[in-house]
Write a protein that holds these residues in place. Sequence first.
Motif, PDB file in Angstrom:
ATOM      1  N   LYS A  98       0.863  -1.174   0.000  1.00 38.14           N
ATOM      2  CA  LYS A  98       0.000   0.000   0.000  1.00 38.14           C
ATOM      3  C   LYS A  98       0.907   1.234   0.000  1.00 38.14           C
ATOM      4  O   LYS A  98       1.845   1.326   0.792  1.00 38.14           O
ATOM      5  CB  LYS A  98      -0.903  -0.006   1.237  1.00 38.14           C
ATOM      6  CG  LYS A  98      -2.014   1.046   1.206  1.00 38.14           C
ATOM      7  CD  LYS A  98      -2.668   1.202   2.575  1.00 38.14           C
ATOM      8  CE  LYS A  98      -3.428  -0.008   3.019  1.00 38.14           C
ATOM      9  NZ  LYS A  98      -4.207   0.268   4.273  1.00 38.14           N
ATOM     10  N   TYR A  99       0.625   2.171  -0.917  1.00 33.70           N
ATOM     11  CA  TYR A  99       1.473   3.343  -1.080  1.00 33.70           C
ATOM     12  C   TYR A  99       0.681   4.620  -0.799  1.00 33.70           C
ATOM     13  O   TYR A  99      -0.466   4.764  -1.251  1.00 33.70           O
ATOM     14  CB  TYR A  99       2.017   3.428  -2.511  1.00 33.70           C
ATOM     15  CG  TYR A  99       2.978   2.320  -2.884  1.00 33.70           C
ATOM     16  CD1 TYR A  99       4.337   2.447  -2.654  1.00 33.70           C
ATOM     17  CD2 TYR A  99       2.517   1.144  -3.480  1.00 33.70           C
ATOM     18  CE1 TYR A  99       5.228   1.434  -3.002  1.00 33.70           C
ATOM     19  CE2 TYR A  99       3.390   0.126  -3.838  1.00 33.70           C
ATOM     20  CZ  TYR A  99       4.740   0.277  -3.594  1.00 33.70           C
ATOM     21  OH  TYR A  99       5.614  -0.728  -3.936  1.00 33.70           O
ATOM     22  N   LEU A 100       1.332   5.542  -0.076  1.00 37.69           N
ATOM     23  CA  LEU A 100       0.826   6.903   0.061  1.00 37.69           C
ATOM     24  C   LEU A 100       1.614   7.757  -0.925  1.00 37.69           C
ATOM     25  O   LEU A 100       2.856   7.821  -0.840  1.00 37.69           O
ATOM     26  CB  LEU A 100       1.009   7.409   1.488  1.00 37.69           C
ATOM     27  CG  LEU A 100       0.473   8.821   1.780  1.00 37.69           C
ATOM     28  CD1 LEU A 100      -1.042   8.886   1.566  1.00 37.69           C
ATOM     29  CD2 LEU A 100       0.826   9.247   3.203  1.00 37.69           C
ATOM     30  N   LEU A 101       0.919   8.396  -1.857  1.00 36.44           N
ATOM     31  CA  LEU A 101       1.569   9.015  -3.015  1.00 36.44           C
ATOM     32  C   LEU A 101       1.304  10.510  -3.077  1.00 36.44           C
ATOM     33  O   LEU A 101       0.206  10.983  -2.761  1.00 36.44           O
ATOM     34  CB  LEU A 101       1.064   8.348  -4.304  1.00 36.44           C
ATOM     35  CG  LEU A 101       1.177   6.822  -4.348  1.00 36.44           C
ATOM     36  CD1 LEU A 101       0.477   6.281  -5.582  1.00 36.44           C
ATOM     37  CD2 LEU A 101       2.635   6.394  -4.314  1.00 36.44           C
ATOM     38  N   GLN A 102       2.327  11.240  -3.512  1.00 43.27           N
ATOM     39  CA  GLN A 102       2.224  12.688  -3.666  1.00 43.27           C
ATOM     40  C   GLN A 102       1.438  13.043  -4.925  1.00 43.27           C
ATOM     41  O   GLN A 102       1.196  12.185  -5.789  1.00 43.27           O
ATOM     42  CB  GLN A 102       3.631  13.297  -3.727  1.00 43.27           C
ATOM     43  CG  GLN A 102       4.449  13.113  -2.459  1.00 43.27           C
ATOM     44  CD  GLN A 102       5.836  13.713  -2.587  1.00 43.27           C
ATOM     45  OE1 GLN A 102       6.119  14.490  -3.510  1.00 43.27           O
ATOM     46  NE2 GLN A 102       6.723  13.358  -1.654  1.00 43.27           N
ATOM     47  N   PRO A 103       1.035  14.311  -5.056  1.00 46.09           N
ATOM     48  CA  PRO A 103       0.381  14.735  -6.308  1.00 46.09           C
ATOM     49  C   PRO A 103       1.266  14.469  -7.520  1.00 46.09           C
ATOM     50  O   PRO A 103       2.498  14.454  -7.428  1.00 46.09           O
ATOM     51  CB  PRO A 103       0.163  16.242  -6.088  1.00 46.09           C
ATOM     52  CG  PRO A 103       0.082  16.393  -4.602  1.00 46.09           C
ATOM     53  CD  PRO A 103       1.041  15.373  -4.042  1.00 46.09           C
ATOM     54  N   ALA A 104       0.620  14.225  -8.660  1.00 50.16           N
ATOM     55  CA  ALA A 104       1.335  13.876  -9.891  1.00 50.16           C
ATOM     56  C   ALA A 104       1.665  15.122 -10.694  1.00 50.16           C
ATOM     57  O   ALA A 104       0.817  15.998 -10.871  1.00 50.16           O
ATOM     58  CB  ALA A 104       0.495  12.915 -10.725  1.00 50.16           C
ATOM     59  N   THR A 105       2.899  15.187 -11.184  1.00 51.86           N
ATOM     60  CA  THR A 105       3.301  16.275 -12.079  1.00 51.86           C
ATOM     61  C   THR A 105       3.499  15.796 -13.511  1.00 51.86           C
ATOM     62  O   THR A 105       3.505  16.595 -14.439  1.00 51.86           O
ATOM     63  CB  THR A 105       4.606  16.921 -11.575  1.00 51.86           C
ATOM     64  OG1 THR A 105       5.618  15.909 -11.456  1.00 51.86           O
ATOM     65  CG2 THR A 105       4.391  17.573 -10.215  1.00 51.86           C
ATOM     66  N   VAL A 106       3.691  14.475 -13.700  1.00 51.77           N
ATOM     67  CA  VAL A 106       3.833  13.895 -15.034  1.00 51.77           C
ATOM     68  C   VAL A 106       2.636  12.976 -15.260  1.00 51.77           C
ATOM     69  O   VAL A 106       2.362  12.092 -14.442  1.00 51.77           O
ATOM     70  CB  VAL A 106       5.151  13.109 -15.180  1.00 51.77           C
ATOM     71  CG1 VAL A 106       5.302  12.585 -16.601  1.00 51.77           C
ATOM     72  CG2 VAL A 106       6.341  13.990 -14.807  1.00 51.77           C
ATOM     73  N   LEU A 107       1.924  13.192 -16.384  1.00 48.59           N
ATOM     74  CA  LEU A 107       0.678  12.479 -16.647  1.00 48.59           C
ATOM     75  C   LEU A 107       0.796  11.636 -17.911  1.00 48.59           C
ATOM     76  O   LEU A 107       1.763  11.754 -18.681  1.00 48.59           O
ATOM     77  CB  LEU A 107      -0.468  13.477 -16.808  1.00 48.59           C
ATOM     78  CG  LEU A 107      -0.597  14.573 -15.750  1.00 48.59           C
ATOM     79  CD1 LEU A 107      -1.763  15.495 -16.091  1.00 48.59           C
ATOM     80  CD2 LEU A 107      -0.769  13.966 -14.374  1.00 48.59           C
ATOM     81  N   GLY A 108      -0.236  10.817 -18.133  1.00 46.85           N
ATOM     82  CA  GLY A 108      -0.269  10.012 -19.349  1.00 46.85           C
ATOM     83  C   GLY A 108      -0.359  10.853 -20.600  1.00 46.85           C
ATOM     84  O   GLY A 108       0.102  10.439 -21.676  1.00 46.85           O
ATOM     85  N   SER A 109      -0.936  12.037 -20.501  1.00 50.87           N
ATOM     86  CA  SER A 109      -1.034  12.927 -21.667  1.00 50.87           C
ATOM     87  C   SER A 109       0.326  13.439 -22.114  1.00 50.87           C
ATOM     88  O   SER A 109       0.456  13.977 -23.214  1.00 50.87           O
ATOM     89  CB  SER A 109      -1.960  14.103 -21.351  1.00 50.87           C
ATOM     90  OG  SER A 109      -1.514  14.801 -20.208  1.00 50.87           O
ATOM     91  N   ASP A 110       1.351  13.301 -21.255  1.00 53.41           N
ATOM     92  CA  ASP A 110       2.709  13.701 -21.620  1.00 53.41           C
ATOM     93  C   ASP A 110       3.441  12.615 -22.400  1.00 53.41           C
ATOM     94  O   ASP A 110       4.573  12.826 -22.830  1.00 53.41           O
ATOM     95  CB  ASP A 110       3.514  14.048 -20.359  1.00 53.41           C
ATOM     96  CG  ASP A 110       2.931  15.239 -19.605  1.00 53.41           C
ATOM     97  OD1 ASP A 110       2.568  16.220 -20.277  1.00 53.41           O
ATOM     98  OD2 ASP A 110       2.824  15.172 -18.371  1.00 53.41           O
ATOM     99  N   VAL A 111       2.816  11.459 -22.564  1.00 52.97           N
ATOM    100  CA  VAL A 111       3.415  10.331 -23.293  1.00 52.97           C
ATOM    101  C   VAL A 111       3.016  10.406 -24.758  1.00 52.97           C
ATOM    102  O   VAL A 111       1.843  10.586 -25.089  1.00 52.97           O
ATOM    103  CB  VAL A 111       2.965   8.994 -22.687  1.00 52.97           C
ATOM    104  CG1 VAL A 111       3.459   7.816 -23.522  1.00 52.97           C
ATOM    105  CG2 VAL A 111       3.443   8.873 -21.244  1.00 52.97           C
ATOM    106  N   THR A 112       3.976  10.297 -25.653  1.00 57.64           N
ATOM    107  CA  THR A 112       3.693  10.331 -27.089  1.00 57.64           C
ATOM    108  C   THR A 112       3.585   8.934 -27.699  1.00 57.64           C
ATOM    109  O   THR A 112       2.810   8.719 -28.627  1.00 57.64           O
ATOM    110  CB  THR A 112       4.785  11.106 -27.838  1.00 57.64           C
ATOM    111  OG1 THR A 112       6.065  10.512 -27.561  1.00 57.64           O
ATOM    112  CG2 THR A 112       4.796  12.566 -27.409  1.00 57.64           C
ATOM    113  N   SER A 113       4.351   7.981 -27.188  1.00 56.75           N
ATOM    114  CA  SER A 113       4.291   6.624 -27.733  1.00 56.75           C
ATOM    115  C   SER A 113       4.768   5.633 -26.693  1.00 56.75           C
ATOM    116  O   SER A 113       5.489   5.986 -25.748  1.00 56.75           O
ATOM    117  CB  SER A 113       5.149   6.500 -28.999  1.00 56.75           C
ATOM    118  OG  SER A 113       6.515   6.706 -28.699  1.00 56.75           O
TER     119      SER A 113
END
Length: 610
Positions: free
Chosen positions: A304-319
């Motif tokens: 179980k992980y406690l995670l910080q807010p995300a700054t890199v998203l799936g929309s930043d992935v091109t391929s």
Amino acid sequence: MASVTGADRPRKKIQRKRLPVAPYFTALLLVLAILWVSALAGSGWKFPTPKLGLDLQGGLSMTLTAYQQGSDEPPSAETMEQARQIIESRVNSTGVAEPEVFVEGTENIVVNVAGDDIDEQALRDVGAPAELRFRIVTNSVADTSALEDALAEETPAEEPTDEGAETPTAESSEAPAEDASATPTDEATEEAPGSGQAAGTDDVSPTLDDVWAKVGPDAAAAAQALTAAPDESTLPLLEPFGELTPEEVSLLPAPVQFYVPQISCEQLDNRPPGAVQQPDIEVTACSAPESAAAEDPTLTFSYKYLLQPATVLGSDVTSADVGNDQANLNQFVVNVQFSAEGAEKWGALTTENLQSQVAIVLDNEVVSAPTIREVSTNSTQISGDFSADEANQLADQLNFGSLPTTFVVETVNEVTATLGVDQLEAGLLAMLFGLILVFLYCMVYYRLMGFLVLGSLLAATVVLYPTVALLGSQIGLTLTLAGIAGFVVAIGITADSFIVYFERIKEEMAGGRSSRSAVPRAWVRTRRTILSAAAVSMLSAIVLYILAIGPVRAFAFALGLSTLVDVMVVFLFTHPIAEWLTRGNLLNKPRLSGLHTKTAPATGDAAAKG
């Protein structure tokens, strides 16, 4: 001397060149040979059979319902269509050909897949949001609730790593505590049964107030005060959290989800889709189960992980593509390429968090949580205990993009072919009955020409069958009941072409012409009408195919295909056969042909003698 009028002048005999029928028959035979050889090759040199649709051979039918937490408004039509296209692309990437994916109502998408070897779990996964988030790990702990259930005793588990682990700040732990003091009142406790009942129904979604009321004020206060693992005296107070539903758990603050041990990974994994989608908040998520004992792989636990807010998203992935881990070639990884903006974000994240764990979160699950060893920018690898199919599925999800809204699997039904087979038999009987009626009508009305109608319909059938089978093996065209209905309707359209042609021949012969003269003249005047009617039918089929969804498109495709075959048969078979029959005297005999002739008008001398 009497003048000679135009009527008295002898008529010139116009020598019409006979139509060479051999090239037409040769072209038709060549088309048939190409179609049948191609169809046989496509079926492995066995007798070709069309690819049957869901209603004829059975399969799976899944209904996805849009889920928008905290909103009663359905998604827009544009959002549903975008989601439909993404889901259809995902289904196609699994190797399933010609699935039916269409929007039903305002918030449902139906996926119909034909066949008896469909992977139900893979079909369910096509409705996953596929929201990728890269989050720095604040803390992690092993969730051993599954082991405890299996072994009936507590099993200690070692945390994956302490590197990069931080304790929650006072600010993050105090905010929920303020809510706790205001929320769990005696009044709320009295209403807890009613609230819990509402939360358990499908019609009314629970609220955070309902959840606090359900666990009680003591449990709520104890949970929100936690900034570390609870001590032995606090554990009994937290027992009510183990009774919460996944939807109720999703409403709790992330630290409560993490620090309350009674909230298991099973509850967290089954939260509604998109429960950890919001990138700018702290969340809790679990990893996939790991084996606790090599000798007994059924004993598993998760982290179980406690995670910080995300700054890199799936929309930043091109391929994304699938590869093998350099350290272990038997391990599959997903290689991810970032856009220019994404590379900048990823570079900043790896620079600021060296030697910290970064959790790669897909929807509600932590796919992997590697430690950042060095700064990188343009690309990264997603590793995990992937099979080849799972790695390819993840890569496809990233390439096709995430869904614009989240969906829950409403139903997955296995469709049997029993009803479809009965309907298929009924449809084939209707087609046969229609052919017989058309043939009998033409035999009564056109007599000998009725056999020409029968031959033309048989020729169309011999062309259509391998075409449908070939399209099924090459592009996945499926034959459905709606498609069969389209072929049945096309019988009447095909018969119209014959009737127009034959009626024009009758008119020419009723005007005094022989069959040798009437047939070519009738063809010149008829072919434009036949082509115009076919063009209108094709236009209708194309428009219907573009605008319609589901089975209606199969009907439109069958109608358009039948129209094309009809034109080809009329030009390459019906007309050449009619021309060939004029070389004899059969068509000039009304009792045989039904093409009644009229005596030629008398000349002027004959009229004077009369």
